[in-house]
Design an enzyme around this catalytic site. Structure first.
Site, mmCIF file in Angstrom:
data_model
loop_
_atom_site.group_PDB
_atom_site.id
_atom_site.type_symbol
_atom_site.label_atom_id
_atom_site.label_comp_id
_atom_site.label_asym_id
_atom_site.label_seq_id
_atom_site.Cartn_x
_atom_site.Cartn_y
_atom_site.Cartn_z
ATOM 1 N N ASN A 108 7.651 -5.894 0.926
ATOM 2 C CA ASN A 108 7.445 -7.324 0.687
ATOM 3 C C ASN A 108 8.209 -7.735 -0.572
ATOM 4 O O ASN A 108 7.806 -7.390 -1.685
ATOM 5 C CB ASN A 108 5.952 -7.598 0.530
ATOM 6 C CG ASN A 108 5.633 -9.068 0.299
ATOM 7 O OD1 ASN A 108 6.508 -9.871 0.022
ATOM 8 N ND2 ASN A 108 4.361 -9.413 0.408
ATOM 9 N N HIS A 164 7.789 -14.184 7.162
ATOM 10 C CA HIS A 164 7.743 -13.492 5.883
ATOM 11 C C HIS A 164 7.405 -12.025 6.129
ATOM 12 O O HIS A 164 6.497 -11.695 6.883
ATOM 13 C CB HIS A 164 6.692 -14.136 4.986
ATOM 14 C CG HIS A 164 6.349 -13.342 3.769
ATOM 15 N ND1 HIS A 164 7.304 -12.842 2.916
ATOM 16 C CD2 HIS A 164 5.139 -12.953 3.262
ATOM 17 C CE1 HIS A 164 6.720 -12.183 1.936
ATOM 18 N NE2 HIS A 164 5.406 -12.234 2.124
ATOM 19 N N CYS A 169 4.952 -15.984 -2.299
ATOM 20 C CA CYS A 169 5.886 -15.529 -1.271
ATOM 21 C C CYS A 169 6.393 -16.671 -0.388
ATOM 22 O O CYS A 169 7.361 -16.491 0.345
ATOM 23 C CB CYS A 169 5.224 -14.465 -0.393
ATOM 24 S SG CYS A 169 4.733 -12.973 -1.287
#
Length: 339
Positions: free
Chosen positions: A282, A252, A119
Site C-alpha cells: 500500500n 486503491h 490514501c
C-alpha cells in the site's frame, strides 16, 4: 460530494511513477517481526514493497515521477501553472512538498500546495485539478501523489509494517478534444478517524503518542469493503454508466482481499481489474498512479477505454473518478508561450 463534468473536457496527457530502489521482501520482514511470507500473502496478497533510504524524502521519489509525466505530455515545468501534491508524508510541514517540486521543475508560475486526504489523496487531487482546468482558472496542471510511509511506521508493529510501502506517481492534466473525466464522487467520515490515525503529528496534544501510524485493521477492512463498492456504484450511476461499461478498474491497492471483494461485489471480472499490490504494498497516494502505469504497460489504456478509479483511506476518506481515456488528445488550452 458527487458531480458530473460540465465544463471544458479535461483529461490525463502524461503519466509517470517512481519507487525507491530498495526491495523489502516478506522473508526479510519475518526477521523483524513475528510473521512469515505465507501469513502476509494469505492475508494481504503482498509479497514485497519498496522502502526509501534514510536520505530519501518524498520529493526525492516524487520528482522523477513528475518529470516522467511532463516528458510524456511533451511539456516542461515552466508550462505548468497549477501543482498539487497529495501526501501524508511531506518533506516537512512547510515549505510544502508541492512548492519544493515546483521550484525543482522550474514551474515558477504555478500555484502549488499539498493536499492531505490519506490514501484517497490522489483522487481528491485530480478532482481539484479538474475543477481548476475545466473552469479556465488553470491551463496545465501537474498532480503528484506519493508517500514514504516507512518513515512513520512502528517497525515493531506487525499490523501496519507488513502493509505499507513507498512510492509516487504523477499525472499531467490538460484540456482535451475528446474523452476526459466524466465525474467524481468524494466523501469523508471523521467519526471513523480513530481507526486509522497518526496521533501526535499535529497541534492536538496527546499523552505519549509515540508518533506512529496506528490502525484498527478489522474496522478499516469493514469500511474499505463497503465504501469501495458504494463509491464506485454512486459515480457510475451519476454519470449514466453501468459496471458493464467499465473497461479498466483501478482500485486503491490497499490489500488484495479488499480488491477482490470489491471487484466481486461490483461484478467486475479479474481481466478488467488492475492489481499490483503484491509488488508495492500500500503506497497510499502513490497507489493509483502506480497501477495506472501498469495498466498502460499492459496495453489496457487504449483510446476510448472507460477507466474507473476508486480509493479509500485515513480520514476516513473515499473517492472515485471516472474517465474516458484518450492517448495524445490534448489541445493544451494555451501555447507554451502564453504560459
Amino acid at each position: 460530494m458527487i458531480g458530473v463534468s460540465n465544463g471544458r473536457k479535461v483529461g490525463i496527457t502524461g503519466l509517470g511513477v517512481h519507487v525507491p530502489d530498495r526491495v523489502l521482501t516478506n522473508a526479510e520482514l519475518s526477521t523483524l517481526v513475528d510473521t512469515s511470507d505465507e501469513w502476509i500473502v494469505e492475508r494481504t496478497g503482498i509479497r514485497e514493497r519498496r522502502i526509501a533510504s534514510d536520505e530519501e524524502a518524498l520529493t526525492d521519489i516524487a520528482l522523477p515521477a513528475a518529470r516522467g509525466a511532463l516528458e510524456q505530455a511533451g511539456l516542461e515545468g515552466k508550462d505548468i501553472d497549477y501543482l498539487v501534491c497529495a501526501t501524508v508524508t511531506p518533506d516537512m510541514m512547510f515549505p510544502t512538498s508541492a512548492a519544493l517540486l515546483a521550484d525543482a521543475l522550474g514551474a515558477s508560475k504555478a500555484g502549488a500546495y499539498d493536499l492531505l486526504a490519506g490514501c484517497t489523496g490522489f483522487v481528491y487531487a485530480i478532482a481539484q485539478a479538474y475543477a481548476m482546468l475545466s473552469s479556465g482558472l488553470s491551463r496545465r496542471a501537474l498532480v503528484v501523489g506519493g508517500d514514504v510511509l516507512s518513515k512513520i511506521l512502528d517497525w515493531e508493529d506487525r499490523s501496519t509494517l507488513v502493509l505499507f510501502g513507498d512510492g509516487a506517481g504523477a499525472v499531467v492534466m490538460e484540456p482535451v478534444d475528446r474523452g476526459g473525466f466524466l465525474g467524481f464522487e468524494l466523501g469523508a467520515d471523521g467519526a471513523g478517524g480513530e481507526n486509522l490515525w497518526y496521533p501526535g503529528s499535529g497541534s492536538r496534544k496527546f499523552e505519549d503518542p509515540e508518533s506512529y501510524v496506528k490502525m484498527n485493521g478489522r474496522e478499516v477492512f469493514r469500511f474499505a469493503t463497503r465504501i469501495m463498492v458504494y463509491s464506485a456504484e454512486q459515480i457510475l450511476a451519476e454519470c449514466g454508466k453501468t459496471v458493464e461499461d467499465v473497461d479498466v478498474y483501478v482500485p486503491h491497492q490497499a490489500n488484495r482481499r479488499i480488491i477482490d471483494y470489491a471487484a466481486a461485489k461490483l461484478r467486475i471480472p479479474p481481466e478488467k481489474t488492475v492489481v499490483n499490490v503484491e509488488r508495492y504494498g500500500n503506497t497510499s497516494s502513490g497507489s493509483i498512479p502506480l497501477a495506472l502505469v501498469d495498466a498502460r504497460a499492459e496495453g489496457r489504456l487504449r483510446d476510448g477505454a472507460l477507466v474507473l478509479m476508486t480509493g479509500m483511506g485515513a480520514g476516513l476518506t473515499w473517492g472515485s473518478a471516472l474517465v474516458e481515456w484518450q492517448n495524445g488528445s490534448a489541445n493544451g488550452g494555451a501555447t507554451k508561450e502564453e504560459l
